[in-house]
Design a protein around this motif. Structure first.
Motif, PDB file in Angstrom:
ATOM      1  N   GLY A   1     -10.970   3.027  11.024  1.00  0.00           N
ATOM      2  CA  GLY A   1     -10.512   4.347  11.646  1.00  0.00           C
ATOM      3  C   GLY A   1      -9.275   4.496  11.118  1.00  0.00           C
ATOM      4  N   MET A   2      -8.346   3.281  10.925  1.00  0.00           N
ATOM      5  CA  MET A   2      -7.111   3.528  10.309  1.00  0.00           C
ATOM      6  C   MET A   2      -7.051   4.189   9.040  1.00  0.00           C
ATOM      7  SD  MET A   2      -5.235   0.300  11.773  1.00  0.00           S
ATOM      8  CE  MET A   2      -3.939   0.271  10.707  1.00  0.00           C
ATOM      9  N   LEU A   3      -7.916   3.727   8.076  1.00  0.00           N
ATOM     10  CA  LEU A   3      -8.065   3.928   6.806  1.00  0.00           C
ATOM     11  C   LEU A   3      -7.922   5.580   6.929  1.00  0.00           C
ATOM     12  CD1 LEU A   3     -10.308   1.522   5.199  1.00  0.00           C
ATOM     13  CD2 LEU A   3      -7.903   1.503   5.160  1.00  0.00           C
TER      14      LEU A   3
ATOM     15  N   VAL B   1      -6.714   0.762  -8.061  1.00  0.00           N
ATOM     16  CA  VAL B   1      -6.057  -0.001  -9.048  1.00  0.00           C
ATOM     17  C   VAL B   1      -4.758  -0.010  -8.721  1.00  0.00           C
ATOM     18  CG1 VAL B   1      -5.429   2.266 -10.388  1.00  0.00           C
ATOM     19  CG2 VAL B   1      -5.721   0.266 -11.594  1.00  0.00           C
ATOM     20  N   THR B   2      -4.223   0.733  -7.677  1.00  0.00           N
ATOM     21  CA  THR B   2      -2.862   0.784  -7.285  1.00  0.00           C
ATOM     22  C   THR B   2      -2.802  -0.155  -5.860  1.00  0.00           C
ATOM     23  OG1 THR B   2      -2.763   2.778  -6.007  1.00  0.00           O
ATOM     24  CG2 THR B   2      -2.007   2.633  -8.525  1.00  0.00           C
ATOM     25  N   GLY B   3      -3.884  -0.695  -5.407  1.00  0.00           N
ATOM     26  CA  GLY B   3      -4.128  -1.312  -4.033  1.00  0.00           C
ATOM     27  C   GLY B   3      -4.334  -0.491  -2.925  1.00  0.00           C
ATOM     28  N   ARG B   4      -4.883   0.876  -3.042  1.00  0.00           N
ATOM     29  CA  ARG B   4      -5.028   1.436  -1.792  1.00  0.00           C
ATOM     30  C   ARG B   4      -6.480   1.157  -1.505  1.00  0.00           C
ATOM     31  NH1 ARG B   4      -1.676   5.016  -0.125  1.00  0.00           N
ATOM     32  NH2 ARG B   4      -2.387   6.689   1.567  1.00  0.00           N
ATOM     33  N   VAL B   5      -6.552   1.069   0.043  1.00  0.00           N
ATOM     34  CA  VAL B   5      -7.791   0.785   0.658  1.00  0.00           C
ATOM     35  C   VAL B   5      -8.463   2.211   1.041  1.00  0.00           C
ATOM     36  CG1 VAL B   5      -9.124  -0.825   2.005  1.00  0.00           C
ATOM     37  CG2 VAL B   5      -7.131  -1.447   1.305  1.00  0.00           C
ATOM     38  N   GLN B   6      -9.428   2.314   0.568  1.00  0.00           N
ATOM     39  CA  GLN B   6      -9.887   3.856   0.867  1.00  0.00           C
ATOM     40  C   GLN B   6     -11.568   3.749   1.262  1.00  0.00           C
ATOM     41  OE1 GLN B   6      -8.070   6.875  -1.507  1.00  0.00           O
ATOM     42  NE2 GLN B   6      -8.847   5.557  -3.264  1.00  0.00           N
TER      43      GLN B   6
ATOM     44  N   GLY C   1      -6.677   6.914   3.184  1.00  0.00           N
ATOM     45  CA  GLY C   1      -6.631   5.522   2.879  1.00  0.00           C
ATOM     46  C   GLY C   1      -5.315   4.702   3.220  1.00  0.00           C
ATOM     47  N   LEU C   2      -4.989   3.429   2.922  1.00  0.00           N
ATOM     48  CA  LEU C   2      -3.821   2.617   3.176  1.00  0.00           C
ATOM     49  C   LEU C   2      -3.514   1.518   2.180  1.00  0.00           C
ATOM     50  CD1 LEU C   2      -4.255   1.628   7.060  1.00  0.00           C
ATOM     51  CD2 LEU C   2      -2.633   3.303   5.914  1.00  0.00           C
ATOM     52  N   ASP C   3      -2.236   1.428   1.750  1.00  0.00           N
ATOM     53  CA  ASP C   3      -2.215   0.317   0.773  1.00  0.00           C
ATOM     54  C   ASP C   3      -2.348  -0.979   1.324  1.00  0.00           C
ATOM     55  OD1 ASP C   3      -1.257   2.360  -1.085  1.00  0.00           O
ATOM     56  OD2 ASP C   3       0.824   2.302  -0.644  1.00  0.00           O
TER      57      ASP C   3
END
Lengths: 522, 451
Positions: A503-505, A443-448, A509-511
């Motif tokens: 791998g980076m996630l 919901v806040t745009g975090r890719v997980q 996670g990352l925004d």
């Protein structure tokens, strides 16, 4: 910024930092029961005693603030002796029922007793007895004898769940945690008290007695209950999921998760899981090979072409939604939509949106295109076919009736449905979010990242593989081999994911790259 | 030797059972200090109290004026005064004299203290077992409010001040200063961790000064008579008078007001309280209320002035001045069991050492008392006590654990023979007779090694 020394190593910390926090910065775990990073300081268990140079007595690390030039010893003889004393006292009235206690294996009392306690006690009296199995609710069980009265549960309910349902009754070594007014716990976050309980006093009605925790296979994944995407650790044994517990992520769920989300794993073991592809022959769905089913699906989709209505679930992963969109692009259909799904809503974690990947669906443009039909009006558009990716329409009988009139209906789903039974021509069995690789955008745009916790039932495929094969068609070389490969292709094409890889996630996670669709907060 | 009292606080006080009315108090110079104080700045009042060196009468003896200076300025929060009249320490009944007999002195002191620390509200927390005291204080507050000494416009000064009476409900721990704050707020009487200290975050997370009843009752005398006059009694260590309660095996259990520098513990017992009853001899005395170390009948323990420093040098603490006297027939195991039952019963149960330890101490003492102990239990008791706490041990949030440990260790130190006799099945006739009447409650947990 006070600069101090802990066990000979210097560390600089912001003003107001306590010794226990500073020690954690250095990777030093000062034993603690009542202290929890997400709760107020109670200072009652007294196990976090450390030696501070210049102070006449041992200090509790949880409530002693760091000051400049402070010299702290967490493992000096004096500190160890102080802690061993507290350990002995904690155990004098604690039942020695580890062999039948669910907490064994992840019990702080066991761990610290082993690390810093004595192997025998000077206490040779009968122990204080208290109620052993008190039902706090259908979700939580309480054992007052195992309780060390650290009050983490009381503080969680007061401070985080904002529902002051717990309290302490009686006094001294007769103290007991109790549900106020003698009722049962009602908070939708009550199961977190099981996690914060450092001992076996609070256990899960759902999980207790199912497995020793050391037999569990643990997987870091994300809850699929709502669009918050709380980070979780799944526990499975013998290919059966047994529990989800929250996993710390400061940017998403801190240390918590809701009860509704915690129990979403039960979908995995549903009795109506699909295990083989099916094609309708003579009015009946019959099991066929994947080759036959995929060929039938490809033929039906091609025939429908730009007259296909695609219902793409926002419960699917970013990778899957991207592939489904690619498929629609290839067919040239503007008729695309998602299906809303209700969930509890509050100011803590629950977003009210039961789709874990609504933001991903939005970013990837799953919505009726120009002149396109959506879920509300596809029935009246005189379309040729429909494809339901990860959804059913069992809650909309009139929609099922509309599907039945179409020349071709493809259903890709993990469970049987009325929709499938009545309207599908081809059924391709997919997987739940706890059985496959992929990613959600919260919901806040975090890719997980999500990850498979158990193997799939029967011959079901991960949805990204099904979609990847449908997109690739006869070009065998274009069929994706891994989900990470799909993600990489998506990241190259979609600016919001640009430069990201699985791998980076990592596990946190990352925004998303552009301005995130920020809404809701923890 | 004759018993000399130095009535200052209780000067002109009516006899026990009677409350000084507002009119009587005013006729005795009452509320003159308030009139004077209203003409002074708050800092001037604080400075006077600071200059007297008045030490807290609740037991710890911390300089009251210094405590007042800890209130942070300009926090935007209200400041509160909380007056501790819980007087829950066994052996103590000195504050009761003020509360029941001269309540206006306390009201006036509370108003002046509020003035000094910048508070407009004072809470007076009174022991629930003092229903008469609660009534006396409520009547006094009503009289003062009606006369304009309390309310929105104190004595026409435009300054606002009010005093509220809050009743305890029987828990010892609510006499611990922060436990009292929790109780006033309506919560469980749980002592609070420090920091934050109450002067910074006390009642409702606002700055709060906590003083004992007797401490506050001294403030009107200081403001009215001036620093020099007030300091004419006592010495540099313990300036002012002290109210003392004497109980136990004496001919005349009493409360007295003494000049601590000019009165020894021996004089308190033998002159003021009329000596040991029934023609017996003194065996032991607890000078400051049940939490402090016991003293044996030795000149170096008794022939010392009743100041904080002198009693400390003698091996105990003047504490809250509750002198408990025990005669030669007393079995010290019997006496210690009584205390351990009390501390175990009253532990709030927050901190591990106190919650678990006070019960263990009671069980050990009881085993010895019941004649089922082993000789090594005496040393074990002593060592377990060290595990639980001790003077200044700081193992727990408050002092309750230490309060159980101080008597335990001192009882063993001075009267080990009593413990060893009990292990052997002997002891004083009084104790043996009592043991013979062993009640079922004790019998139920008088068991040996179980598991």
């Amino acid at each position: 910024m006070p600069k101090l020394t802990i066990d000979g190593r210097s560390v600089e910390v912001p003003k107001g930092t306590t010794i226990i926090q500073a020690a954690r910065q250095l990777g030093t775990d000062v034993p603690h029961y009542c202290w929890h990073p997400g709760l107020s300081i109670a200072g009652n268990c007294r196990i976090c005693l450390v030696e501070v140079e210049g102070m006449p007595t041992l200090q509790i690390a949880c409530n002693t603030q760091c000051s400049d030039n402070m010299v702290v010893r967490t493992a000096s003889d004096k500190a160890k002796r102080g802690r061993a004393d507290v350990m002995e006292l904690l155990l004098i009235n604690h039942p020695l029922d580890c062999p039948i206690c669910d907490q064994a294996g992840e019990c702080k009392l066991q761990e610290y007793s082993f690390r810093i306690g004595n192997d025998r006690s000077r206490f040779d009296f009968p122990k204080v007895h208290k109620p052993k199995h008190v039902k706090f609710s259908d979700k939580v069980m309480f054992d007052a004898e195992r309780c060390i009265l650290c009050t983490r549960c009381v503080r969680f309910m007061d401070e985080i769940a904002k529902s002051d349902e717990l309290d302490i009754s009686n006094r001294g070594d007769r103290n007991e945690i109790s549900v106020k007014r003698g009722g049962e716990l009602e908070s939708p976050y009550q199961m977190n008290i099981i996690d914060v309980c450092p001992v076996g006093a609070l256990t899960s009605q759902d999980f207790r007695f199912k497995s020793r925790v050391w037999f569990l296979e643990s997987t870091h994944t994300v809850c699929s209950g709502c669009s918050r995407g709380c980070n979780v650790t799944a526990g499975a044994r013998w290919n059966k999921m047994l529990r989800l517990i929250p996993r710390e992520n400061a940017a998403v769920n801190k240390w918590w998760m809701c009860d509704e989300g915690r129990l979403t794993y039960t979908d995995v073991a549903a009795a109506d899981r699909l295990g083989a592809p099916m094609v309708r022959k003579d009015g009946r769905l019959v099991e066929v090979s994947w080759d036959e089913a995929l060929a039938a699906a490809a033929k039906g989709l091609a025939a429908a072409g730009d007259d296909l209505f695609a219902l793409i679930s926002a419960r699917l992963t970013n990778e899957e939604i991207w592939l489904a969109s690619k498929l629609c692009d290839a067919l040239g259909t503007p008729h695309r939509d998602t299906k809303p799904r209700a969930f509890g809503k509050d100011d803590l974690l629950r977003t009210g949106d039961g789709n874990p990947n609504s933001a991903g669906a939005r970013i990837l443009g799953v919505a009726p295109g120009k002149g396109g039909a959506g879920l509300a009006n596809f029935a009246s558009q005189n379309l040729a076919g429909a494809a339901l990716f990860g959804e059913d329409l069992d809650d909309r009988p009139e929609a099922i009736a509309a599907l039945q009139k179409l020349a071709f209906v493809l259903v890709v789903d993990s469970r049987e449905s009325e929709t499938m039974r009545k309207a599908a021509h081809v059924v391709l069995p997919g997987l739940t979010a706890y059985e496959k690789d992929g990613s959600f955008t919260n919901v806040t745009g975090r890719v997980q990242r999500i990850a498979p916790c158990v193997r799939s039932p029967g011959d079901a495929w991960p949805d990204w593989k099904i979609l990847g094969w449908l997109v690739a068609g006869n070009d065998r070389g274009a069929r994706p081999k891994t989900c990470a490969e799909v993600f990489a292709r998506m990241a190259a094409a979609v600016p919001e994911f640009s430069g990201m890889t699985h791998g980076m996630l990592g596990t946190a996670g990352l925004d998303v790259r552009s301005a995130a669709p920020a809404q809701g907060s923890v | 030797m004759s018993a000399v009292e130095f009535p200052r606080l209780l000067k002109g006080a009516p006899p026990i059972g009677k409350r000084q009315t507002l009119a009587e108090y005013e006729a005795n110079g009452g509320y003159q200090a308030l009139k004077k104080g209203l003409a002074q700045t708050p800092d001037e009042i604080t400075k006077m109290v600071l200059d007297t060196g008045l030490r807290g009468r609740g037991g710890a003896g911390f300089p009251a004026g210094r405590k007042w200076t800890f209130v942070p300025k300009n926090t935007g929060k209200p400041v509160y005064l909380a007056v501790n009249g819980d007087e829950s320490e066994p052996g103590c009944f000195k504050d009761r004299q003020i509360i029941e007999r001269v309540p206006h002195l306390l009201v006036e002191g509370a108003i002046l203290a509020c003035r000094a620390i910048g508070a407009n509200t004072a809470y007076v927390y009174i022991r629930g077992e003092y229903p008469i005291g609660i009534r006396c204080m409520e009547e006094a507050v009503d009289e003062a409010r009606a006369a304009g000494y309390l309310g929105d416009n104190v004595m026409g000064s435009g300054w606002k001040c009010d005093v509220w009476i809050h009743s305890g409900a029987g828990a010892y721990i609510c006499g611990e200063e922060t436990g009292m704050l929790s109780s006033i707020e309506g919560g469980r009487g749980y002592p609070r961790i420090k920091p934050p200290f109450p002067a910074v975050e006390g009642l409702w997370r606002s700055p709060t000064i906590i003083n004992n009843v007797e401490t506050i009752a001294n403030v009107p005398l200081i403001v009215r008579d001036g620093v020099a006059d007030w300091k004419s009694s006592g010495d540099a260590d313990t300036p002012g008078t002290r109210l003392v309660g004497v109980s136990g095996h004496v001919n005349r259990p009493c409360h007295i007001e003494i000049d601590p520098a000019k009165t020894t513990l021996r004089e308190i017992i033998f002159d003021h309280a009329g000596g040991i009853w029934k023609g017996r001899h003194l065996k032991a005395v607890i000078p400051g209320g049940s939490s402090v170390p016991v003293l044996p009948n030795k000149p170096e323990a008794l022939d010392v002035p009743f100041t904080y420093g002198a009693v400390k040098n003698a091996g105990s603490l003047a504490g809250a001045a509750g002198v408990i006297v025990m005669d030669e027939t007393t079995c010290m195991v019997d006496a210690l069991l009584n205390l351990m039952e009390f501390y175990h019963h009253e532990s709030c149960g927050q901190c591990t050492p106190c919650r678990e330890g006070t019960g263990w101490l009671e069980k050990l003492v009881h085993r010895i008392w019941a004649g089922q102990g082993r000789m090594e239990d005496v040393d074990l008791l002593d060592r377990v006590a060290d595990t639980v706490g001790g003077a200044g041990a700081g193992k727990t949030i408050c002092f309750l654990a230490d309060s159980a440990v101080m008597p335990t260790k001192s009882f063993i130190k001075h009267f080990r023979a009593d413990f060893e006799a009990a292990v052997r099945g002997g002891g004083s006739p009084v104790y043996l007779a009592r043991k013979a009447r062993i009640d079922r409650k004790h019998a139920s947990h008088a068991v040996g090694a179980a598991h």
